[in-house]
Design a protein around this motif. Structure first.
Motif, PDB file in Angstrom:
ATOM      1  N   VAL A  46     -10.613  -0.608   6.291  1.00 30.09           N
ATOM      2  CA  VAL A  46      -9.979  -1.914   6.489  1.00 30.09           C
ATOM      3  C   VAL A  46      -9.124  -1.898   7.754  1.00 30.09           C
ATOM      4  O   VAL A  46      -9.138  -2.845   8.546  1.00 30.09           O
ATOM      5  N   ALA A  47      -8.375  -0.812   7.958  1.00 28.84           N
ATOM      6  CA  ALA A  47      -7.533  -0.714   9.159  1.00 28.84           C
ATOM      7  C   ALA A  47      -8.377  -0.789  10.422  1.00 28.84           C
ATOM      8  O   ALA A  47      -8.004  -1.467  11.387  1.00 28.84           O
ATOM      9  N   ARG A  48      -9.522  -0.109  10.411  1.00 22.95           N
ATOM     10  CA  ARG A  48     -10.389  -0.147  11.587  1.00 22.95           C
ATOM     11  C   ARG A  48     -10.909  -1.568  11.830  1.00 22.95           C
ATOM     12  O   ARG A  48     -10.915  -2.052  12.966  1.00 22.95           O
ATOM     13  N   GLU A  49     -11.333  -2.222  10.755  1.00 25.25           N
ATOM     14  CA  GLU A  49     -11.879  -3.577  10.891  1.00 25.25           C
ATOM     15  C   GLU A  49     -10.822  -4.561  11.381  1.00 25.25           C
ATOM     16  O   GLU A  49     -11.141  -5.523  12.084  1.00 25.25           O
ATOM     17  N   ARG A  50      -9.563  -4.342  11.010  1.00 27.11           N
ATOM     18  CA  ARG A  50      -8.490  -5.247  11.402  1.00 27.11           C
ATOM     19  C   ARG A  50      -7.771  -4.788  12.666  1.00 27.11           C
ATOM     20  O   ARG A  50      -6.814  -5.435  13.093  1.00 27.11           O
ATOM     21  N   ASP A  51      -8.228  -3.698  13.242  1.00 25.06           N
ATOM     22  CA  ASP A  51      -7.601  -3.129  14.435  1.00 25.06           C
ATOM     23  C   ASP A  51      -6.119  -2.839  14.187  1.00 25.06           C
ATOM     24  O   ASP A  51      -5.266  -3.031  15.048  1.00 25.06           O
ATOM     25  N   ALA A  52      -5.828  -2.368  12.952  1.00 21.66           N
ATOM     26  CA  ALA A  52      -4.462  -1.974  12.593  1.00 21.66           C
ATOM     27  C   ALA A  52      -4.314  -0.476  12.821  1.00 21.66           C
ATOM     28  O   ALA A  52      -5.167   0.306  12.395  1.00 21.66           O
ATOM     29  N   LYS A  53      -3.241  -0.078  13.444  1.00 25.11           N
ATOM     30  CA  LYS A  53      -3.031   1.337  13.792  1.00 25.11           C
ATOM     31  C   LYS A  53      -2.175   2.074  12.770  1.00 25.11           C
ATOM     32  O   LYS A  53      -1.996   3.288  12.887  1.00 25.11           O
ATOM     33  N   HIS A  54      -1.631   1.339  11.794  1.00 23.42           N
ATOM     34  CA  HIS A  54      -0.702   1.961  10.855  1.00 23.42           C
ATOM     35  C   HIS A  54      -1.019   1.531   9.425  1.00 23.42           C
ATOM     36  O   HIS A  54      -1.296   0.352   9.165  1.00 23.42           O
ATOM     37  N   ILE A  55      -0.965   2.496   8.494  1.00 19.38           N
ATOM     38  CA  ILE A  55      -1.079   2.228   7.065  1.00 19.38           C
ATOM     39  C   ILE A  55       0.221   2.688   6.413  1.00 19.38           C
ATOM     40  O   ILE A  55       0.605   3.855   6.530  1.00 19.38           O
ATOM     41  N   LEU A  56       0.902   1.769   5.733  1.00 22.25           N
ATOM     42  CA  LEU A  56       2.152   2.082   5.051  1.00 22.25           C
ATOM     43  C   LEU A  56       1.866   2.290   3.565  1.00 22.25           C
ATOM     44  O   LEU A  56       1.365   1.387   2.893  1.00 22.25           O
ATOM     45  N   LEU A  57       2.184   3.486   3.065  1.00 21.94           N
ATOM     46  CA  LEU A  57       1.992   3.807   1.653  1.00 21.94           C
ATOM     47  C   LEU A  57       3.358   3.809   0.982  1.00 21.94           C
ATOM     48  O   LEU A  57       4.180   4.700   1.215  1.00 21.94           O
ATOM     49  N   ALA A  58       3.589   2.821   0.105  1.00 24.33           N
ATOM     50  CA  ALA A  58       4.918   2.583  -0.453  1.00 24.33           C
ATOM     51  C   ALA A  58       5.155   3.363  -1.739  1.00 24.33           C
ATOM     52  O   ALA A  58       5.550   2.809  -2.767  1.00 24.33           O
ATOM     53  N   GLY A  59       4.933   4.680  -1.699  1.00 23.15           N
ATOM     54  CA  GLY A  59       5.312   5.539  -2.807  1.00 23.15           C
ATOM     55  C   GLY A  59       4.218   5.818  -3.815  1.00 23.15           C
ATOM     56  O   GLY A  59       3.226   5.104  -3.924  1.00 23.15           O
ATOM     57  N   ASP A  60       4.434   6.898  -4.585  1.00 25.90           N
ATOM     58  CA  ASP A  60       3.497   7.368  -5.610  1.00 25.90           C
ATOM     59  C   ASP A  60       2.105   7.589  -5.036  1.00 25.90           C
ATOM     60  O   ASP A  60       1.092   7.206  -5.637  1.00 25.90           O
ATOM     61  N   THR A  61       2.061   8.229  -3.883  1.00 31.72           N
ATOM     62  CA  THR A  61       0.765   8.641  -3.337  1.00 31.72           C
ATOM     63  C   THR A  61       0.111   9.641  -4.275  1.00 31.72           C
ATOM     64  O   THR A  61      -1.112   9.624  -4.468  1.00 31.72           O
ATOM     65  N   PHE A  62       0.924  10.500  -4.897  1.00 36.06           N
ATOM     66  CA  PHE A  62       0.427  11.470  -5.871  1.00 36.06           C
ATOM     67  C   PHE A  62       0.937  11.096  -7.259  1.00 36.06           C
ATOM     68  O   PHE A  62       2.028  10.548  -7.411  1.00 36.06           O
TER      69      PHE A  62
END
Length: 375
Positions: A46-62
């Motif tokens: 999705v980031a590539r398709e939207r030309d977004a350079k940043h993904i923010l993960l708001a906690g509980d990745t694990f």
């Protein structure tokens, strides 16, 4: 000036899904775990398709403070493969800083250049004129608002202020902290990216929960999404696009029945027609039905169940109408008839508790079904 990024949260990598029964001839738990890992590449796509350079993960990745070494390493490797994007990770309540200290030490040591773990409450420049204001969770249940310091985090005039936090705006979580619903205004934020709630919620035009990219409960009724966020200038209202990326749908439905209902047609009528392999289905039967109808339902669920990733048919709220002909089909005399009569009497008893009557009714329904299957 325009800045676009992807907001996601609550990947819960390594979740084992022990609450889902494992069929003897299937591996639904393994498939659910793999779908969570695959969310990494779907977010990057999705980031590539939207030309977004940043993904923010708001906690509980694990999912826990102590995920297996393979879960951690494979996640870092998958993120490293997405060289076009930078991942920004804050600890949440499940993988908070204190309990998950060895985990985050490993991430700091082994993470690739495009994976940034944020452990301090201090502004970080994402791009020229764009500041990330992170609020990592230090303790699982601290009882404090993790965003309290946002208002005092300094940024230059004219900078975009993007908050990143993990807690509940209302008391629907066990994260231990509660965020004021006007935090975006009190802290002068252009956007507040939140995690902790697994469903998609827009708290305000500037405050959003993305929800988990892969659902894990029969609650939200839709596949997981991520948010593509675009802000054209400081003070401008963000443009939010919900993008479905979840592989599995956790669906629940009610099946109301009457004595004259064709129960098989009714059941088939509420089930999704496509992609059943990626659907976890929970059906609650309600109303009234005969023993014969309940047997038909059980047989239909056994026939249809293997189409689905998981299927559960619940009879707890279904009342039973008893016909002497149905009891005769169990046995007209002998031990089975005595057992059936006793179960019927207990199911209709006015002196037994609701739970005891329910157990007897369920046992009689299963006895009838077993007899019909054996014919």
């Amino acid at each position: 000036m325009s800045f676009e990024f992807i907001h996601s949260s609550d990947l819960h990598l390594g979740r084992r899904f022990s609450n889902i029964p494992q069929p003897p001839d299937g591996n639904i738990r393994g498939r659910l775990m793999e779908a969570r890992h695959a969310a990494i590449s779907r977010l990057a796509k999705v980031a590539r398709e939207r030309d977004a350079k940043h993904i923010l993960l708001a906690g509980d990745t694990f999912d826990t403070a102590t995920p297996s070494a393979s879960v951690v390493q494979q996640a870092l490797t998958a993120m490293a493969d997405c060289t076009h994007v930078c991942w920004w990770i804050i600890p949440g309540n499940h993988d908070n800083l204190r309990d998950a200290e060895p985990l985050w030490e490993k991430v700091l040591r082994d993470a690739p250049q495009n994976v940034r773990l944020v452990t301090d409450n201090a502004p970080i420049e994402l791009s020229a004129g764009v500041q990330l204001l992170p609020c990592p969770v230090a303790f699982r249940s601290s009882g404090r608002d993790p965003t309290a310091e946002l208002a005092s985090m300094p940024t230059s005039d004219g900078d975009l202020r993007i908050g990143l936090a993990h807690a509940g705006v209302v008391d629907f979580t066990d994260s231990g902290g509660h965020i004021p619903p006007d935090r975006d205004r009190s802290a002068g934020l252009d956007y507040l990216a939140l995690g902790d709630w697994h469903g998609r919620i827009a708290v305000s035009p500037r405050t959003h929960y993305s929800g988990s990219p892969e659902q894990d409960r029969f609650k939200h009724g839709k596949r997981g999404v991520c948010l593509a966020v675009s802000i054209v200038a400081p003070g401008a209202e963000p443009k939010i696009d919900e993008i479905e990326i979840g592989e599995f749908l956790w669906a629940k439905a009610e099946l109301p029945l009457l004595s004259e209902t064709n129960v098989v047609e009714a059941l088939e009528g509420i089930l999704p027609e496509s992609d059943r392999r990626n659907v976890l289905m929970r059906v609650k039967a309600t109303g009234w039905s005969s023993l014969a109808q309940q047997a038909e339902l059980r047989h239909a669920s056994v026939r249809l169940g293997p189409d689905f990733g998981f299927m559960d048919l619940n009879f707890d709220d279904l009342g039973t109408t008893y016909d002497e002909a149905d009891i005769d089909e169990i046995d007209k005399a002998g031990a089975l008839r005595l057992a059936a009569n006793r179960l019927k009497d207990d199911a209709e008893s006015e002196t037994l508790s609701t739970d005891e009557r329910s157990v007897s009714a369920g046992a009689l329904s299963r006895l009838y079904a077993y007899i019909k299957e054996a014919e």
